[in-house]
Design a protein around this motif. Structure first.
Motif, PDB file in Angstrom:
ATOM      1  N   ALA A 139      -6.590 -24.222   8.130  1.00  0.00           N
ATOM      2  CA  ALA A 139      -7.997 -23.824   8.791  1.00  0.00           C
ATOM      3  C   ALA A 139      -7.956 -22.386   9.124  1.00  0.00           C
ATOM      4  O   ALA A 139      -7.285 -22.048  10.550  1.00  0.00           O
ATOM      5  CB  ALA A 139      -8.202 -24.748   9.851  1.00  0.00           C
ATOM      6  N   ALA A 140      -8.132 -21.398   8.306  1.00  0.00           N
ATOM      7  CA  ALA A 140      -7.978 -19.930   8.603  1.00  0.00           C
ATOM      8  C   ALA A 140      -9.339 -19.494   8.990  1.00  0.00           C
ATOM      9  O   ALA A 140     -10.331 -19.885   8.239  1.00  0.00           O
ATOM     10  CB  ALA A 140      -7.050 -19.287   7.453  1.00  0.00           C
ATOM     11  N   GLN A 141      -9.324 -18.313   9.544  1.00  0.00           N
ATOM     12  CA  GLN A 141     -10.574 -17.349   9.841  1.00  0.00           C
ATOM     13  C   GLN A 141     -10.879 -16.767   8.691  1.00  0.00           C
ATOM     14  O   GLN A 141      -9.942 -16.368   7.775  1.00  0.00           O
ATOM     15  CB  GLN A 141     -10.218 -16.539  11.005  1.00  0.00           C
ATOM     16  CG  GLN A 141      -9.968 -17.460  12.418  1.00  0.00           C
ATOM     17  CD  GLN A 141      -9.529 -16.476  13.374  1.00  0.00           C
ATOM     18  OE1 GLN A 141      -9.236 -15.480  13.463  1.00  0.00           O
ATOM     19  NE2 GLN A 141      -9.635 -17.061  14.743  1.00  0.00           N
ATOM     20  N   PRO A 142     -12.059 -16.134   8.609  1.00  0.00           N
ATOM     21  CA  PRO A 142     -12.348 -15.140   7.262  1.00  0.00           C
ATOM     22  C   PRO A 142     -11.376 -14.239   7.275  1.00  0.00           C
ATOM     23  O   PRO A 142     -10.902 -13.765   8.382  1.00  0.00           O
ATOM     24  CB  PRO A 142     -13.779 -14.774   7.860  1.00  0.00           C
ATOM     25  CG  PRO A 142     -14.287 -15.958   8.685  1.00  0.00           C
ATOM     26  CD  PRO A 142     -13.061 -16.350   9.319  1.00  0.00           C
ATOM     27  N   PRO A 143     -11.160 -13.589   6.477  1.00  0.00           N
ATOM     28  CA  PRO A 143     -10.266 -12.413   6.359  1.00  0.00           C
ATOM     29  C   PRO A 143     -10.743 -11.067   7.121  1.00  0.00           C
ATOM     30  O   PRO A 143     -11.628 -10.849   6.792  1.00  0.00           O
ATOM     31  CB  PRO A 143      -9.985 -12.127   4.746  1.00  0.00           C
ATOM     32  CG  PRO A 143     -11.204 -12.626   4.039  1.00  0.00           C
ATOM     33  CD  PRO A 143     -11.537 -13.777   5.085  1.00  0.00           C
ATOM     34  N   SER A 144      -9.778 -10.405   7.569  1.00  0.00           N
ATOM     35  CA  SER A 144     -10.245  -9.118   8.140  1.00  0.00           C
ATOM     36  C   SER A 144      -9.415  -8.197   7.283  1.00  0.00           C
ATOM     37  O   SER A 144      -8.357  -8.638   6.362  1.00  0.00           O
ATOM     38  CB  SER A 144      -9.477  -9.008   9.410  1.00  0.00           C
ATOM     39  OG  SER A 144     -10.036  -9.723  10.396  1.00  0.00           O
ATOM     40  N   PHE A 145      -9.719  -6.913   7.076  1.00  0.00           N
ATOM     41  CA  PHE A 145      -9.261  -6.101   6.095  1.00  0.00           C
ATOM     42  C   PHE A 145      -8.693  -4.896   6.910  1.00  0.00           C
ATOM     43  O   PHE A 145      -9.341  -4.444   7.814  1.00  0.00           O
ATOM     44  CB  PHE A 145     -10.382  -5.529   5.249  1.00  0.00           C
ATOM     45  CG  PHE A 145     -10.766  -6.483   4.355  1.00  0.00           C
ATOM     46  CD1 PHE A 145     -10.132  -6.856   3.205  1.00  0.00           C
ATOM     47  CD2 PHE A 145     -11.889  -7.474   4.758  1.00  0.00           C
ATOM     48  CE1 PHE A 145     -10.599  -7.747   2.346  1.00  0.00           C
ATOM     49  CE2 PHE A 145     -12.187  -8.398   3.991  1.00  0.00           C
ATOM     50  CZ  PHE A 145     -11.599  -8.612   2.703  1.00  0.00           C
ATOM     51  N   PHE A 146      -7.336  -4.318   6.560  1.00  0.00           N
ATOM     52  CA  PHE A 146      -6.746  -3.410   7.445  1.00  0.00           C
ATOM     53  C   PHE A 146      -6.074  -2.376   6.309  1.00  0.00           C
ATOM     54  O   PHE A 146      -5.529  -2.642   5.311  1.00  0.00           O
ATOM     55  CB  PHE A 146      -5.600  -3.905   8.150  1.00  0.00           C
ATOM     56  CG  PHE A 146      -6.026  -5.118   9.275  1.00  0.00           C
ATOM     57  CD1 PHE A 146      -6.330  -4.790  10.526  1.00  0.00           C
ATOM     58  CD2 PHE A 146      -5.888  -6.477   8.667  1.00  0.00           C
ATOM     59  CE1 PHE A 146      -6.516  -5.689  11.205  1.00  0.00           C
ATOM     60  CE2 PHE A 146      -6.469  -7.412   9.684  1.00  0.00           C
ATOM     61  CZ  PHE A 146      -6.371  -6.877  10.912  1.00  0.00           C
ATOM     62  N   GLY A 147      -6.080  -1.074   6.968  1.00  0.00           N
ATOM     63  CA  GLY A 147      -5.590  -0.036   6.126  1.00  0.00           C
ATOM     64  C   GLY A 147      -4.336   0.623   6.568  1.00  0.00           C
ATOM     65  O   GLY A 147      -4.508   0.985   7.971  1.00  0.00           O
ATOM     66  N   LEU A 148      -3.209   0.409   5.992  1.00  0.00           N
ATOM     67  CA  LEU A 148      -1.922   1.035   6.512  1.00  0.00           C
ATOM     68  C   LEU A 148      -1.729   2.385   6.241  1.00  0.00           C
ATOM     69  O   LEU A 148      -1.767   2.454   4.855  1.00  0.00           O
ATOM     70  CB  LEU A 148      -0.652   0.279   6.485  1.00  0.00           C
ATOM     71  CG  LEU A 148      -0.676  -1.097   7.166  1.00  0.00           C
ATOM     72  CD1 LEU A 148       0.041  -2.024   6.420  1.00  0.00           C
ATOM     73  CD2 LEU A 148      -0.240  -0.696   8.399  1.00  0.00           C
ATOM     74  N   PRO A 149      -1.843   3.682   6.627  1.00  0.00           N
ATOM     75  CA  PRO A 149      -1.519   4.942   6.214  1.00  0.00           C
ATOM     76  C   PRO A 149      -0.165   4.831   5.283  1.00  0.00           C
ATOM     77  O   PRO A 149       0.518   4.468   5.925  1.00  0.00           O
ATOM     78  CB  PRO A 149      -1.624   5.758   7.345  1.00  0.00           C
ATOM     79  CG  PRO A 149      -2.272   5.093   8.576  1.00  0.00           C
ATOM     80  CD  PRO A 149      -1.791   3.676   8.296  1.00  0.00           C
ATOM     81  N   ILE A 150      -0.514   5.395   4.033  1.00  0.00           N
ATOM     82  CA  ILE A 150       0.982   5.619   3.418  1.00  0.00           C
ATOM     83  C   ILE A 150       1.513   6.759   3.579  1.00  0.00           C
ATOM     84  O   ILE A 150       0.987   8.050   3.433  1.00  0.00           O
ATOM     85  CB  ILE A 150       0.377   5.409   1.652  1.00  0.00           C
ATOM     86  CG1 ILE A 150      -0.226   4.112   1.501  1.00  0.00           C
ATOM     87  CG2 ILE A 150       1.901   5.668   1.169  1.00  0.00           C
ATOM     88  CD1 ILE A 150      -0.664   3.871   0.104  1.00  0.00           C
ATOM     89  N   PRO A 151       2.956   6.945   4.373  1.00  0.00           N
ATOM     90  CA  PRO A 151       3.547   7.977   4.740  1.00  0.00           C
ATOM     91  C   PRO A 151       4.117   8.710   3.847  1.00  0.00           C
ATOM     92  O   PRO A 151       3.977  10.223   3.770  1.00  0.00           O
ATOM     93  CB  PRO A 151       4.522   7.597   5.607  1.00  0.00           C
ATOM     94  CG  PRO A 151       4.902   5.911   5.260  1.00  0.00           C
ATOM     95  CD  PRO A 151       3.317   5.496   4.756  1.00  0.00           C
ATOM     96  N   ILE A 152       4.673   8.083   2.756  1.00  0.00           N
ATOM     97  CA  ILE A 152       5.081   8.960   1.485  1.00  0.00           C
ATOM     98  C   ILE A 152       5.159   8.177   0.266  1.00  0.00           C
ATOM     99  O   ILE A 152       4.798   6.785   0.486  1.00  0.00           O
ATOM    100  CB  ILE A 152       6.566   9.350   1.804  1.00  0.00           C
ATOM    101  CG1 ILE A 152       7.370   8.001   2.033  1.00  0.00           C
ATOM    102  CG2 ILE A 152       6.843  10.271   2.996  1.00  0.00           C
ATOM    103  CD1 ILE A 152       8.881   8.284   2.078  1.00  0.00           C
ATOM    104  N   PRO A 153       5.151   8.715  -1.017  1.00  0.00           N
ATOM    105  CA  PRO A 153       5.076   7.812  -2.178  1.00  0.00           C
ATOM    106  C   PRO A 153       5.868   6.904  -2.275  1.00  0.00           C
ATOM    107  O   PRO A 153       6.894   6.594  -1.579  1.00  0.00           O
ATOM    108  CB  PRO A 153       5.350   8.946  -3.257  1.00  0.00           C
ATOM    109  CG  PRO A 153       5.239  10.391  -2.526  1.00  0.00           C
ATOM    110  CD  PRO A 153       5.535  10.322  -1.209  1.00  0.00           C
ATOM    111  N   MET A 154       5.610   5.730  -3.011  1.00  0.00           N
ATOM    112  CA  MET A 154       6.267   4.716  -3.332  1.00  0.00           C
ATOM    113  C   MET A 154       7.955   4.713  -3.825  1.00  0.00           C
ATOM    114  O   MET A 154       8.053   5.764  -4.644  1.00  0.00           O
ATOM    115  CB  MET A 154       5.724   3.644  -4.715  1.00  0.00           C
ATOM    116  CG  MET A 154       6.376   2.386  -4.799  1.00  0.00           C
ATOM    117  SD  MET A 154       5.563   1.709  -6.284  1.00  0.00           S
ATOM    118  CE  MET A 154       5.787   2.521  -7.398  1.00  0.00           C
ATOM    119  N   VAL A 155       8.706   4.273  -3.400  1.00  0.00           N
ATOM    120  CA  VAL A 155      10.050   3.870  -3.683  1.00  0.00           C
ATOM    121  C   VAL A 155       9.990   3.553  -5.146  1.00  0.00           C
ATOM    122  O   VAL A 155       9.610   2.450  -5.514  1.00  0.00           O
ATOM    123  CB  VAL A 155      10.944   3.285  -2.716  1.00  0.00           C
ATOM    124  CG1 VAL A 155      12.306   3.240  -3.225  1.00  0.00           C
ATOM    125  CG2 VAL A 155      10.966   3.739  -1.274  1.00  0.00           C
ATOM    126  N   ALA A 156      10.681   4.086  -6.099  1.00  0.00           N
ATOM    127  CA  ALA A 156      10.953   3.905  -7.205  1.00  0.00           C
ATOM    128  C   ALA A 156      11.837   2.542  -7.633  1.00  0.00           C
ATOM    129  O   ALA A 156      12.458   2.370  -6.713  1.00  0.00           O
ATOM    130  CB  ALA A 156      11.479   4.927  -8.247  1.00  0.00           C
TER     131      ALA A 156
END
Length: 156
Positions: A139-156
């Motif tokens: 019994a979950a609520q509708p999804p909320s959408f969140f944006g986390l700022p990407i501080p630096i490029p992905m770790v390889a």
């Protein structure tokens, strides 16, 4: 259109976390030097309270705006449903972009059913964004959408 760095992280991490939605989200976030902890409900509450997180809201318009920002690569976009019932964990997924027909594209693990993990699936229905992003018995609520700022490029 997808964010190729986020898709690469999802592809690498889905094998280990196909049965664990929060595990996938935390692993992908870690690739971008973003710390998240807990199960889906805790992640939801963290995103809601964390300064600097872009809060898109709930619904189809929020989902599409969030997916568009995911493509731009400035945000790691998370869809999160909170389950208020005691013992339920809610659900979280990574939003990677929009298809050529403007469908929202998500990746997420499915508890106890790794074969049903969302691997870049296209969400074509407004009902998904307006209602449930979770197992039909949670019994979950509708999804909320969140944006986390990407501080630096992905770790390889």
């Amino acid at each position: 259109m997808n964010n190729p760095n986020v898709v690469a992280s999802c592809e690498r991490n889905i094998q280990v976390h196909a049965a664990n939605c929060s595990g996938l989200v935390k692993a992908v976030a870690k690739d971008f030097h973003i710390e998240l902890s807990g199960q889906a409900n805790e992640i939801f509450m963290t995103l809601l309270a964390r300064p600097g997180v872009k809060k898109y809201g709930v619904g189809w318009d929020a989902a599409r705006l969030a997916a568009s920002d995911a493509v731009d690569g400035l945000y790691l976009v998370i869809a999160a449903s909170y389950a208020p019932a005691s013992g339920d964990h809610g659900h979280v997924a990574v939003v990677t972009g929009l298809s050529s027909s403007d469908d929202v594209i998500v990746w997420g693990g499915v508890l106890n059913h790794p074969e049903k993990a969302s691997k870049g699936i296209r969400i074509q229905s407004k009902s998904w964004a307006n209602f449930k992003l979770t197992h039909p018995y949670v019994a979950a609520q509708p999804p909320s959408f969140f944006g986390l700022p990407i501080p630096i490029p992905m770790v390889a």
